[in-house]
Scaffold this active site. Structure first.
Site, PDB file in Angstrom:
ATOM      1  N   TYR A 143      47.048  35.557  29.059  1.00  0.00           N
ATOM      2  CA  TYR A 143      47.754  35.224  30.304  1.00  0.00           C
ATOM      3  C   TYR A 143      49.062  34.480  30.003  1.00  0.00           C
ATOM      4  CZ  TYR A 143      48.404  33.075  34.943  1.00  0.00           C
ATOM      5  OH  TYR A 143      48.902  32.660  36.159  1.00  0.00           O
ATOM      6  N   LYS A 147      52.949  35.582  30.828  1.00  0.00           N
ATOM      7  CA  LYS A 147      53.839  34.793  31.696  1.00  0.00           C
ATOM      8  C   LYS A 147      55.100  34.355  30.935  1.00  0.00           C
ATOM      9  CE  LYS A 147      51.359  34.992  35.480  1.00  0.00           C
ATOM     10  NZ  LYS A 147      51.811  35.695  36.671  1.00  0.00           N
TER      11      LYS A 147
END
Ligand SMILES: NC(=O)c1ccc[n+]([C@@H]2O[C@H](COP(=O)([O-])OP(=O)(O)OC[C@H]3O[C@@H](n4cnc5c(N)ncnc54)[C@H](OP(=O)(O)O)[C@@H]3O)[C@@H](O)[C@H]2O)c1
Length: 268
Positions: A143, A147
């Protein structure tokens, strides 16, 4: 005439709250998510169309169907997922799925929407990053990497599209009560026998606690709607608690050793 916004990942959580806030502010909202069928729609002023941002074909179909209704003055991209797991035990395929959804999903959407906005002489592109787009925390590497990719990509994009009157905004939320755990699976290989098991359990408990006690997604939706109403939007909009602002500050200014000590004490 009402301005039109296309919102991805609008079936739950922050995307849904943002779509509702924009609708309440007078925008015509066209929303996309995988769970939206092409059948009957709730009568709430939001048009829902099926969209899977990991599929070129689905992105093209969504954009074509939405463009027949109204071209976008703004695109807000919330579609996202995460997989929790250690770097060592998260499968390559799990990394790929997260990056494909969170980062390449935005790349695909932008490639379809940019020509439409250029022809109209401008527009606003909003991309949901995260505090994890600025700093890493344990057991969220897929994740966090996705990002960080969004952050770097958005910097390039903003520089390139400025001459066409297109503005780019990164939204960097801290923990919010999105109300759903369904897109936060544990990596398939994580087990009780994992050499990381004890710290993994501690960190995932903390992550779950922070999210369930996080900020109000309604407030976030309203902040984004208010910001999008402005003629000039900021490149970064951080919507986070004082502690999370502080974590970004520690990460940026106090050096790697202090940052690691603080984060390990907090999560592990
Ligand atoms: N909640 C937080 O505390 C927090 C903090 C920082 C950043 N964020 C970011 O905010 C955004 C929303 O997060 P959330 O917490 O609200 O998550 P959520 O409740 O799990 O919602 C995720 C949304 O993304 C959609 N989605 C997932 N995969 C998709 C795909 N392949 N194609 C199209 N849509 C897809 C889901 O709809 P379908 O399943 O129907 O497709 C759903 O509407 C994400 O980008 C997340 O990284 C959230």
């Amino acid at each position: 005439m009402a301005k039109t916004v296309w919102v991805t990942g609008a079936s739950s959580g922050l995307g849904l709250h943002t779509a509702m806030a924009l609708r309440d502010d007078g925008w015509q909202v066209i929303a996309g998510a995988r769970s939206f069928g092409s059948g009957e729609q709730p009568d709430d002023g939001i048009t829902r169309l099926p969209l899977d941002v990991t599929s070129e074909e689905s992105v093209r179909q969504f954009c074509a169907a939405a463009a027949e209704i109204a071209l976008p003055d703004a695109l807000v991209q919330c579609a996202g997922m995460l997989v929790l797991g250690s770097c060592e035990e998260t499968e390559t395929e799990e990394f790929r799925r997260v990056v494909d959804t969170n980062y390449l999903g935005m790349v695909r959407m932008n490639r379809e929407v940019l020509p439409l906005m250029r022809k109209r002489g401008g527009g606003k592109i909003v991309m949901f990053s995260s505090i994890n787009g600025l700093l890493g925390i344990p057991f969220q590497s897929a994740y966090t990497a996705s990002k960080h990719a969004i952050e770097g990509y958005a910097e390039c994009l903003a520089l390139e599209v400025k001459p066409f009157g297109i503005q780019v905004m990164l939204v960097e939320p801290g923990d919010h009560r999105s109300g759903s755990d369904k897109y936060r699976p544990h990596a398939a290989s994580m087990s009780d026998d994992s050499p990381y098991a004890a710290e993994y359990e501690s960190a995932t408990k903390q992550i779950h606690h922070d999210e369930t006690n996080g900020s109000d997604p309604d407030v976030l939706g309203r902040k984004i709607a208010k910001t999008l109403d402005r003629k000039h939007i900021p490149f970064r909009k951080r919507i986070a608690s004082f502690d999370q602002h502080l974590a970004v500050y520690v990460h940026r200014f106090l050096g790697a050793r202090i940052n690691a000590a603080v984060l390990r004490k907090y999560y592990c």
